[in-house]
Design a protein around this motif. Structure first.
Motif, PDB file in Angstrom:
ATOM      1  N   HIS A  11       0.821  -1.222   0.000  1.00 15.79           N
ATOM      2  CA  HIS A  11       0.000   0.000   0.000  1.00 15.79           C
ATOM      3  C   HIS A  11       0.853   1.269   0.000  1.00 15.79           C
ATOM      4  CE1 HIS A  11      -3.115  -2.864   0.713  1.00 15.79           C
ATOM      5  NE2 HIS A  11      -2.763  -3.098   1.960  1.00 15.79           N
ATOM      6  N   PHE A  18      -7.916   3.987  -0.082  1.00 19.24           N
ATOM      7  CA  PHE A  18      -7.475   3.254   1.095  1.00 19.24           C
ATOM      8  C   PHE A  18      -7.657   1.762   0.860  1.00 19.24           C
ATOM      9  CE2 PHE A  18      -8.876   7.235   3.514  1.00 19.24           C
ATOM     10  CZ  PHE A  18      -7.586   7.742   3.542  1.00 19.24           C
ATOM     11  N   VAL A  24      -9.125   3.237   6.440  1.00 13.38           N
ATOM     12  CA  VAL A  24      -8.239   4.361   6.766  1.00 13.38           C
ATOM     13  C   VAL A  24      -7.066   3.865   7.614  1.00 13.38           C
ATOM     14  CG1 VAL A  24      -8.070   6.598   7.889  1.00 13.38           C
ATOM     15  CG2 VAL A  24     -10.177   5.975   6.702  1.00 13.38           C
ATOM     16  N   THR A  53      -2.507   8.272   7.953  1.00 13.76           N
ATOM     17  CA  THR A  53      -2.611   8.932   6.652  1.00 13.76           C
ATOM     18  C   THR A  53      -1.601  10.053   6.457  1.00 13.76           C
ATOM     19  OG1 THR A  53      -4.370  10.281   7.614  1.00 13.76           O
ATOM     20  CG2 THR A  53      -5.038   8.378   6.292  1.00 13.76           C
TER      21      THR A  53
END
Length: 316
Positions: A11, A18, A24, A53
């Motif tokens: 990721h 997401f 999240v 984030t």
């Protein structure tokens, strides 16, 4: 640039979405930890690093077991919460002996014991909220009341004096990875050790839970009124000996915190912005938490049936 193999990372493409697996990014989230553990297992990683984030929070995954002859890593565990504070404090116990670690109010009893008795550091618990914790660390240092090297919340927000008290998860990661590199250099070729071994003397409670009590009319005024009544009732129960296992933590700076004779604690605090009262319990077992904490506290909550939804505690 430093020669680390990061091929197993997940990721990392900034595409505005997401992950489906955990949504999240949050280093405290069980699903994110599980995904990182799987990624580490797939490549036998030395460490897994997790960011939220905006990367002002970090968390880690480390192998508990390292096979002596081959160095194969397995049994990965999360390094976050109280554990992460313990390991970062271990770093500063060497580079800045006797310094102060400022944390939020919800850290464990055993963490204080570890920082003070094992590492020889000072532990200052402050009001929850990373801005509050960082602000207190600055205040203590600027006022020459303490050398507050680290301001850190149990959520993973961490700011260090050497980095201008900026809450920077990437800087935290550099400190942890640097410790791993130094440890590997120290043990020599063909020898292996886990970072978790460095905090082996930090004793964790088997049961830790946080629950939220909702104020049903949505009023902050009601929240404050009920909260103050609960605080007073808890202190009375400690003072009159009706609950033998409780004692008030007089050094607490948020809500009310009560120590359990077994070494755990529980505390309640009210949200500043929402009609919510949070309760945190740390205990040697779920059974003890139920008998020594939840049942007596539920008897108090029932006095406020008309304005509280405490179903989260009844289902704990």
């Amino acid at each position: 640039d430093l020669g680390a193999n990061v091929a197993g990372s997940i990721h990392c493409t900034p595409d505005g979405t997401f992950p489906d697996t955990f949504g999240v990014p949050n280093p405290e989230k069980k699903e994110m930890v599980e995904a990182t553990v799987k990624a580490c297992e797939a490549v036998g990683a030395d460490i897994g690093v997790m960011f939220d984030t905006d990367a002002d929070r970090s968390g880690f995954v480390l192998p508990r077991t390292i096979e002596p002859s081959t160095g194969a890593r397995s049994d990965y565990e999360a390094l976050n919460g109280n554990r992460m504070i313990a390991l970062i404090s271990k770093i500063f116990s060497k580079s800045s002996p006797g310094c102060t670690i400022v944390t939020d109010s919800t850290t464990s009893e055993s963490l204080s014991e570890y920082l003070q008795d094992e590492l020889g550091l000072n532990h200052y618990r402050h009001v929850r909220g990373y801005a509050n914790v960082i602000g207190k660390a600055k205040e203590l240092t600027d006022g020459k009341k303490a050398n507050a090297e680290v301001a850190i919340e149990i959520s993973g927000h961490c700011a260090m004096k050497e980095n201008g008290y900026v809450d920077d998860g990437t800087y935290t990661a550099v400190k942890i990875i640097g410790l791993l590199a130094r440890m590997n250099d120290a043990v020599g070729d063909g020898e292996h050790g886990s970072l978790l071994d460095l905090i082996s003397k930090f004793e964790e409670m088997p049961y830790e839970e946080e629950r939220r009590i909702q104020v049903t009319d949505g009023s902050l005024e009601t929240t404050t009124s009920v909260f103050n009544q609960l605080v007073q009732s808890l202190k009375v129960m400690c003072g009159d000996g009706s609950v033998e296992d409780w004692s008030v933590d007089e050094d607490n700076r948020e809500g009310v915190r009560l120590r359990l004779s077994s070494g755990g604690h529980f505390m309640i605090r009210k949200s500043l912005h929402d009609p919510v009262i949070s309760m945190q319990v740390e205990s040697v077992s779920r059974d003890e938490a139920q008998e020594k904490v939840l049942e007596p506290f539920l008897s108090l909550l029932k006095e406020h049936d008309s304005v509280l939804d405490y179903s989260a505690l009844e289902n704990a």
